[in-house]
Scaffold this motif. Structure first.
Motif, mmCIF file in Angstrom:
data_model
loop_
_atom_site.group_PDB
_atom_site.id
_atom_site.type_symbol
_atom_site.label_atom_id
_atom_site.label_comp_id
_atom_site.label_asym_id
_atom_site.label_seq_id
_atom_site.Cartn_x
_atom_site.Cartn_y
_atom_site.Cartn_z
ATOM 1 N N PHE A 1 -0.160 6.535 0.364
ATOM 2 C CA PHE A 1 -0.426 5.490 1.352
ATOM 3 C C PHE A 1 -1.877 5.039 1.232
ATOM 4 C CE2 PHE A 1 2.531 8.690 2.964
ATOM 5 C CZ PHE A 1 3.664 7.920 3.155
ATOM 6 N N VAL B 1 -2.009 1.429 4.547
ATOM 7 C CA VAL B 1 -0.708 0.864 4.928
ATOM 8 C C VAL B 1 -0.751 0.507 6.418
ATOM 9 C CG1 VAL B 1 1.776 1.272 5.099
ATOM 10 C CG2 VAL B 1 0.478 2.221 3.172
ATOM 11 N N GLY C 1 0.789 -1.226 0.000
ATOM 12 C CA GLY C 1 0.000 0.000 0.000
ATOM 13 C C GLY C 1 0.821 1.275 0.000
ATOM 14 N N PHE C 2 2.151 1.153 0.170
ATOM 15 C CA PHE C 2 3.026 2.328 0.175
ATOM 16 C C PHE C 2 3.669 2.454 -1.199
ATOM 17 C CE2 PHE C 2 7.068 4.301 2.329
ATOM 18 C CZ PHE C 2 6.889 5.457 1.595
#
Length: 386
Positions: free
Chosen positions: A217, A220, A195-196
């Motif tokens: 993000f 995350v 997710g980053f």
């Protein structure tokens, strides 16, 4: 500005100057032309900086750093200012906010930054917030013991792709006498987490080769051990780093202004019009006089701020005054230097145009001139209840 320098600081300054001559200045034109610092060159600068003791010189000896005090670092940063940020940023000065790491975090994040095994980014600025820190939209919500981070950051600068980012996000809202205020917390977020997303961002005409990154993000998940410091105290941590960061901007501006002034002076003494050096014409000579006075005043402001910092008495407005005065002084010097050189000042064959372009950014990053004046104004009026 070298009067009353201690023997120890003189040795440091000589080391920096020799390093600059050998490792940085010869590569300015190439880096500006390429728009990047080649990886092998950056790593070479990094390695040589470790050899001579300049790497992480700003951090205390008890964490493995060079242990230079503020007065020594002011001299170092002033000298670095004479070249491109794209080059001297490879001589890491890890952000002092990492000193807030607990024992486990020091081993995982601080120590590797001091040794050069890891690089960090300081991720505060957002696309829609900019200088309005409390307008940030990045959030971190609790999910069991973990935190779920969402949001984005931009204009996050560094010499190369980092290993982790120090990310600031709102973790709630507090009621204060001045109304609701976001509770901002700092987190250590590893690059590569699900997710980053991190990518290189826009390219700037100032300091070509110094990269900016965009961070996004999307849910995350970060553990409780990744919080830096105390929940809701992130801006206090950031403030400690930003204050001295603004002093170092002031110091680098003085260094760059000195280099420009030397160029302008040499040109004014050798370039002839109507049978005599152009420096003898009042229009040019007075420019040199004003440039010299501005640099002297800026150097004195940096010295004063460093002394306040050494005494533990540096205030936000002190740092703001240095930042706005020195950056605007540099821009006047850079513009006057171009004017003294005339058309040649804008030609790519000479370094004047590059230093002129580089100088423009100083009034924007680390807090714009407008923000600095707001900080100063607030310090004047708040004691009067306004």
């Amino acid at each position: 500005m070298e009067y009353q320098i201690s023997h120890e600081n003189e040795l440091v300054l000589n080391t920096v100057r020799a390093f600059m001559e050998e490792e940085l200045l010869p590569h300015e034109e190439e880096v500006d032309r390429l728009g990047e610092v080649p990886e092998d060159l950056g790593r070479q600068i990094e390695a040589r900086a470790k050899e001579v003791g300049l790497f992480a010189a700003n951090l205390p000896e008890d964490v493995g750093g060079g242990g230079l005090n503020y007065s020594a670092m002011a001299l170092v940063e002033r000298e670095y200012g004479k070249t491109s940020h794209a080059l001297h940023s490879w001589i890491a000065r890890p952000t002092e906010i990492l000193l807030a790491c607990d024992d486990a975090q020091r081993e995982e994040y601080l120590a590797p930054c001091v040794s050069g095994e890891k690089r960090e980014l300081f991720a505060l600025t957002e696309p829609e917030a900019g200088s309005d820190v409390m307008g940030m939209k990045s959030t971190a919500r609790k999910d069991g013991d973990d935190w779920i981070l969402n949001g984005s950051k931009h204009f996050i600068s560094g010499p190369c792709m980092p290993d982790f980012a120090i990310v600031f996000a709102a973790t709630g809202v507090d009621e204060t006498p001045r109304g609701p205020r976001k509770r901002v917390t700092a987190f250590l977020v590893d690059v590569g987490l699900p997710g980053f997303d991190i990518q290189e961002g826009n390219k700037c005409v100032s300091y070509r080769g110094y990269k900016t990154y965009q961070l996004a993000f999307d849910d995350v998940r970060i553990g409780p051990d990744k919080m830096l410091g105390v929940e809701g105290r992130g801006l206090e941590l950031a403030g400690k780093w930003l204050g001295m960061g603004r002093i170092w901007v002031g110091a680098t501006c003085c260094g760059k202004a000195e280099r420009l002034l030397e160029m302008a002076t040499d040109w004014a003494a050798s370039r002839k019009q109507f049978g005599k050096p152009i420096g003898q014409f009042q229009a040019t000579g007075f420019r040199l006089a004003d440039m010299t006075m501005g640099l002297r005043a800026a150097d004195l402001m940096v010295t004063d701020a460093v002394q306040r910092a050494d005494a533990g008495a540096l205030r936000d407005e002190d740092a703001a005054m240095v930042k706005v005065f020195c950056s605007e002084m540099l821009n006047r010097v850079a513009d006057d230097t171009v004017q003294i050189f005339g058309g040649m000042g804008l030609m790519e064959e000479l370094p004047v145009q590059r230093l002129w372009r580089d100088s423009r950014l100083e009034r924007i990053w680390d807090g714009t001139s407008e923000i600095q004046r707001h900080i100063i104004t607030r310090s004047i009026l708040r004691p009067l209840g306004a």
